[in-house]
Design a protein around this motif. Structure first.
Motif, mmCIF file in Angstrom:
data_model
loop_
_atom_site.group_PDB
_atom_site.id
_atom_site.type_symbol
_atom_site.label_atom_id
_atom_site.label_comp_id
_atom_site.label_asym_id
_atom_site.label_seq_id
_atom_site.Cartn_x
_atom_site.Cartn_y
_atom_site.Cartn_z
ATOM 1 N N TYR A 205 0.837 -1.487 0.128
ATOM 2 C CA TYR A 205 0.132 0.020 0.053
ATOM 3 C C TYR A 205 0.997 1.289 -0.005
ATOM 4 N N PRO A 206 0.419 2.405 -0.405
ATOM 5 C CA PRO A 206 0.980 3.770 -0.212
ATOM 6 C C PRO A 206 1.227 3.911 1.261
ATOM 7 N N CYS A 207 2.316 4.409 1.585
ATOM 8 C CA CYS A 207 2.028 4.776 2.933
ATOM 9 C C CYS A 207 1.091 5.963 3.677
ATOM 10 N N ASP A 208 0.935 6.833 2.608
ATOM 11 C CA ASP A 208 -0.077 8.080 3.022
ATOM 12 C C ASP A 208 -1.531 7.237 3.260
ATOM 13 N N GLY A 209 -2.014 7.415 4.285
ATOM 14 C CA GLY A 209 -3.318 6.928 4.367
ATOM 15 C C GLY A 209 -3.336 5.501 5.243
#
Length: 171
Positions: free
Chosen positions: A52-56
């Motif tokens: 997953y992207p880190c953001d969120g």
């Protein structure tokens, strides 16, 4: 053969573009990290690790802390620090015979090429990673940086409150 390499390159380029964008999902809220994301991962490796992207998915206040601590560890060992542009949150499993443990980590990369190799070829010459670990029933951050060319792996353990537990060992 040339056609299949071109198609593979195009697929990897498109996937890289997708991986590079931040998503607008914010499942983490005020938590430290998301244990069971609702959204589908942006990529799943052959071994089943979800990316997953880190953001969120990792607390937005924690991401720059992880970056700075990885940078500090890399600089202290005279290797390239992460570039800070690409950050992946990974959920995977370590298998021990019939048992397995779920792992939660944050990976950063020294450049885009390194990210492509780590994610798509499952081979990292320069690894910059932080694993969430429970030690004495408290959350810690276990850092690891590697450099294959120098045959070097360095680790560090920091408590969630920011106290260095070990400059030389993981948690």
């Amino acid at each position: 053969m040339l056609m299949s390499k071109s198609v593979l390159f195009i697929k990897l380029t498109l996937l890289f573009i997708i991986l590079s964008f931040n998503t607008s999902a914010n499942e983490v809220g005020n938590k430290i990290f998301v244990v069971n994301p609702i959204a589908k991962p942006i990529y799943t490796t052959k071994s089943g690790t979800k990316i997953y992207p880190c953001d969120g998915y990792v607390n937005k206040k924690l991401i720059p802390i992880i970056y700075n601590e990885l940078k500090m560890l890399a600089n202290a060992n005279k290797i390239s620090p992460p570039d800070g542009k690409i950050c992946h949150y990974k959920i995977g499993n370590l298998k021990f015979g019939s048992r397995s443990i779920t792992t939660y980590s944050v990976d950063m990369y020294i450049n885009k090429s390194s990210m492509m190799s780590c994610v798509f070829k499952n081979y990292c010459t320069d690894f910059r990673s932080m694993f969430f670990k429970a030690k004495n029933k408290k959350l810690h951050r276990s850092y690891m940086v590697t450099n294959v060319g120098r045959k070097m792996t360095k680790m560090m353990c920091i408590s969630h409150s920011g106290k260095v537990v070990s400059y030389t060992k993981g948690c």
